[in-house]
Structures are given as C-alpha cells and as structure tokens.
Design a protein around this motif. Structure first.
Motif: not given
Length: 541
Positions: A282, A284-285, A438, A441-442, A465
């Motif tokens: 994963l 970053t956005y 996961e 958490t992000r 998400e």
C-alpha cells in the motif's frame, strides 16, 4: 462471406511501454482471413483486445455523462449537479435499455469479446512466435475475454455466448445463454488457463499488460462472485433452462451462501488471494491520482491513458460544476452523495481534505491569473482522481483508470476468510483481520479484533476504501445486501430488495438485481429477450 469483425493492427504496439502502446499509429485492419506470420504481427494480435478497456470512462450523448458514473448511479449513493447526466432517471425508476449508458457498455464489452475471439483464433498460427510467446499472448487475451464477459454477466445477467469469429452478420443473432454457462464455459476456463497453463510471468504489470498476478486477482474476484449471487441461486436449482433473468425468478437473500459449491469457490479464491498477499504494498492516497504512479505501487490492473493521445475523461466529471478551477470543463456529475460522505467517521484519514475528498480549491489561470480562491464548494468532491497537471496546467489527463489495486485484494482476503469461517471452515483469527486492518491502519482508524469482523463492517470498509471505483454495484448484487447511510458510520446492512436509497423515490425490487439489456441488441437480435421488469421488450415478449 462478409467479414464483420475488424481489429486494429499496430505493428509496434506496446513495445515495452504504455506510451508506445498508445502513441502507435495503426497501419491497417485485420480480418480472420488476414495471414499474420511475423512476431510483430503476433504482438499486434495480443494488443488489439486491450483497446476497449479505455472506453470504461467514456462520455455519452450529453455533456457531463460518463460511463463510470452510471455504475455508481445505480447504487443510490451518487449525486450530480447537472441534469444532463440523467441521474434523475435512476432516482425515479425511469431507466431503460434505450439509454446510452446501457447501449454503450454492451457494445464496448462485446467489442472486447470480439477482438479477443479474433486474436485467440489467429495467434496459434503465427509462425514467427515461439510456443512460449504464443502461450503468453493467449494468456493475456483469454484473461481479457474473461474480464469482458465478467462485466457483461454482472451487469446484464444472461448474455449471448460467443467464443468464435463471426463470419456473417446472421451469426450475431442468438439467444442469451445462462449466467452459469458463461461462468463455467468461458470466464473460469479462460482465467484458469492464464493462471495455471500459460507462460505469463508471475510478476506485477509495469506496462498495463496482463500478467499472471493480475490474472490471479481477476480469478479470485470471479470465484468470490460465483460464491454469491446470482450464480449460487442458479446452481442450487440445477436448472440453467429456467428464464431466471427474463422472468425475475430471484428469491434468495442469505449471505454467506451455505452450499458446497460456495465453499469450494471460496477456497479457490483464498488460494489465489493468499498467493497475492505481500506481492504488492500500500502506498499513499496521493498515488491514486498521480499519473507518475501509473502501473506502479498498489496498482494491479489498469486501463491505460496518455495525456494528449488518449485522455482520461474521469477527471473533469469529478470537479464542481462550472467552478472555474480547471483549464478544462467541470461537469459535477461524478460525486458521492452527501449521505454517503456523512457515513465516514470524521477521524478517518480518507475523509480529510485532499485525501479522498477536497472541499475548496483555487481558480484556474484561465479565469484568474493570480489563482485566487474559488467559490465555496457546496459539498465534498472526489480528490481520488484529481490530476493536478491536467486540471491546472495542460487540460489533458494521462491518469490511468484502475480496475484492481492491492487494497481490493486485502479486503477480498478478509471477506473470503471471514466467510469461510462463518461456513464452518476453521480460519485463524489473524488471517481474518490482517487484510482489513492494513487498510484501516493506513486510514488511521482503530484495527479490528476478529470478533469485530462481520459482513456489515467488511462491506462498509469496501465502501470507504473503494469509493467510486465501480465496486459497490457488484458488491450489492453478489451479496444482495445494501448499506444504509448514517452519521459517522453506516447505520446497517439490509437486503438489497426492499432497500430505498435516501435520494430515490422507490425501493429496489427483484428487477434491480440486473440492468436492462441494450435496446440496440433487442432491435438487432430478435432472439434476445429483455430482462424482467425492464424496457424495451422484445417483439412478442
């Protein structure tokens, strides 16, 4: 005989990069009688079937329309600032198969099928390719054909079965085949060939081409979908001759579906998802709307775009209507509803400014040389597709459209493990929670213990998400459940049939488990019957 199928021939297609793939100038067209012997011709055959992927975010017959938007409108969790996008026909139960949203999707996906069929028929005879190259290319093309058919059956249900090259227009008229038949005879065999038999590399794709990892992801999604509806209802009845789609015979609502078939399919999905776990990371956005991250990071399978050559039209439909923040148009037609946005926890990082949403911006230099602040936004708008270079500098977007990314894999992994556990298969607690945690958490949200994981929380996390990635409609149909909007969380999960979105003036019924078949198919194929409850109907239906 009249040849009705053509495939663009670009001798140098996709030689090592997305840019070359999209910049190549076609040099001719192929029919089934064309004699292709060179390796370059073989590469062109393997590349042509990708062309329909980019149509996913095409516009329509009116300003502001976008095909991706239509897949969100049907969920009841979208908003549009412009009437021309016709969200109102979804809100008022007025949709029909003669709207371009249903015509264009049908045509785009079947064009992909036809391209694949032509390539599959010709690749084995390309003498300039080694056996290894033929296997690799066939793996790519068969995975693509499975993807196109997967979309067709999820959207329309029963569809015409075609795996050969049509040589006469009369061959295009055929009855719709059972959803189960399409899965069993086309989708699953094609993907299992790509994963288990082809010479595709088991690595992430770096250029947009199918690899074994992307085929595994698609296969896992297919297995998970087949473990739900409508496949399990048809399979349980053991009768593919019933007119499930035309007569709306759907009655089952329980999810997870507790059948031997469902358990076996979930175990198969788990095998693929376990293999995929850890193969990606994963990011970053910001990666999600950065063209520099195309085919990188958590991206698994994407439609390819190149600024100035083939632009991604999704960027402008996400922007506030006529807000003067962009060099290009601002359509305001691809917007999560206020109630959807309100269902996020305010502490969720994804809802913070310039993560998944944005709440203000500067004016474009087209309107203000000093780029002063734009007018206040009336609601939250998607930042997930905010291509800054396109919006502020060039007016052209090369941002790829993502079909699958690693976050989706992690959430499928949690769902599969939780579902198996619910059906009596022992699954360790950390196997159930690791995927969803996961993701959380992000997002800077508290992690779940296994006891906290349930279907509502899984579907909610997918909604948070994967917002406006065209996943929710498929999730609603395969589970036959819908999330109820709330404040700071979704208020619940209820049966799809009987659910009424806040902006809709009716409850969903059995007919909403499928979409109306394209009116052009009804007109041109007199053997094609319309889905239950939808118009236009076939003559005599």
């Amino acid at each position: 005989m009249k040849k009705i199928l053509l495939l663009v021939l670009g001798v140098g297609l996709m030689l090592g990069s997305c840019q070359k793939f999209l910049e190549e100038t076609p040099t001719g067209q192929l029919t089934s009688e064309t004699n292709i012997t060179s390796a370059a011709g073989g590469l062109a055959l393997a590349s042509g079937p990708y062309r329909s992927l980019g149509n996913w975010v095409d516009g329509g017959d009116q300003w502001g329309k976008n095909l991706a938007a239509s897949l969100e409108y049907a969920t009841g969790k979208a908003y549009s600032q412009y009437m021309g996008s016709i969200l109102w026909v979804y809100e008022s139960n007025s949709i029909a198969g003669d709207y371009d949203y249903f015509i264009n999707e049908w045509n785009n996906w079947y064009r992909g099928v036809r391209d694949c069929n032509l390539s599959i028929s010709m690749l084995p005879n390309v003498t300039g390719l080694s056996a290894e190259q033929k296997s690799k290319y066939l793996g790519e093309v068969r995975a693509l054909r499975a993807f196109y058919y997967f979309n067709l059956v999820r959207y329309y249900g029963d569809v015409p079965f075609n795996t050969s090259v049509l040589t006469d227009i009369s061959q295009a008229s055929r009855e719709r085949s059972s959803i189960k038949t399409i899965y069993d005879k086309i989708i699953v065999p094609d993907l299992e060939y790509a994963v288990n038999q082809s010479t595709l590399a088991d690595v992430p794709s770096t250029d947009g081409r199918i690899t074994k990892l992307s085929a595994r992801t698609l296969l896992a999604d297919v297995y998970l979908t087949m473990a739900g509806y409508p496949y399990q209802e048809i399979n349980a009845a053991n009768d593919t001759t019933k007119k499930w789609c035309a007569e709306g015979l759907w009655t089952m609502t329980e999810y997870p579906v507790n059948t031997t078939s469902a358990k076996e399919l979930l175990q198969k999905a788990k095998t693929q998802l376990d293999f995929l776990y850890g193969k990606y990371t994963l990011g970053t956005y910001d990666d999600l709307h950065n063209p520099a991250m195309n085919n990188k990071g958590e991206s698994i399978f994407q439609a390819q775009f190149l600024a100035g050559t083939r632009n991604n039209g999704i960027v402008q439909v996400c922007l506030p209507l006529a807000s003067q923040i962009s060099l290009n148009d601002e359509n305001g037609t691809f917007i999560p509803s206020v109630a959807y946005h309100a269902s996020y926890n305010p502490a969720d990082k994804r809802v913070q400014d310039r993560q998944f949403f944005f709440y203000s911006d500067t004016r474009s230099t087209k309107y203000d040389a000093n780029e002063g602040p734009a007018s206040k936004f009336p609601m939250a708008f998607l930042y997930k597709y905010y291509d800054k270079s396109s919006i502020k500098v060039t007016g052209q977007s090369g941002l790829n459209w993502t079909f699958y990314r690693y976050a989706d894999v992690l959430l499928m992994l949690t769902e599969v493990n939780w579902t198996l556990n619910q059906l009596g298969v022992s699954v360790p607690a950390d196997e159930i929670t690791k995927g969803i945690n996961e993701i959380r958490t992000r997002a800077m949200m508290p992690t779940y213990a296994s006891i906290d994981v349930n279907l509502k929380n899984i579907m909610a996390e997918r909604a948070y998400e994967l917002i406006f990635e065209n996943k929710m409609l498929w999730d609603m149909r395969r589970t036959r459940k819908a999330l109820k909007d709330g404040s700071g969380q979704f208020d619940g999960l209820e049966n799809l049939v009987g659910h009424q979105p806040k902006n809709f003036n009716y409850q969903f019924s059995a007919k909403h488990l499928l979409s109306p078949v394209s009116s052009t198919e009804i007109d041109n194929n007199k053997l094609c019957i319309q889905n239950f409850g939808w118009a236009p109907k076939q003559v005599g239906q």
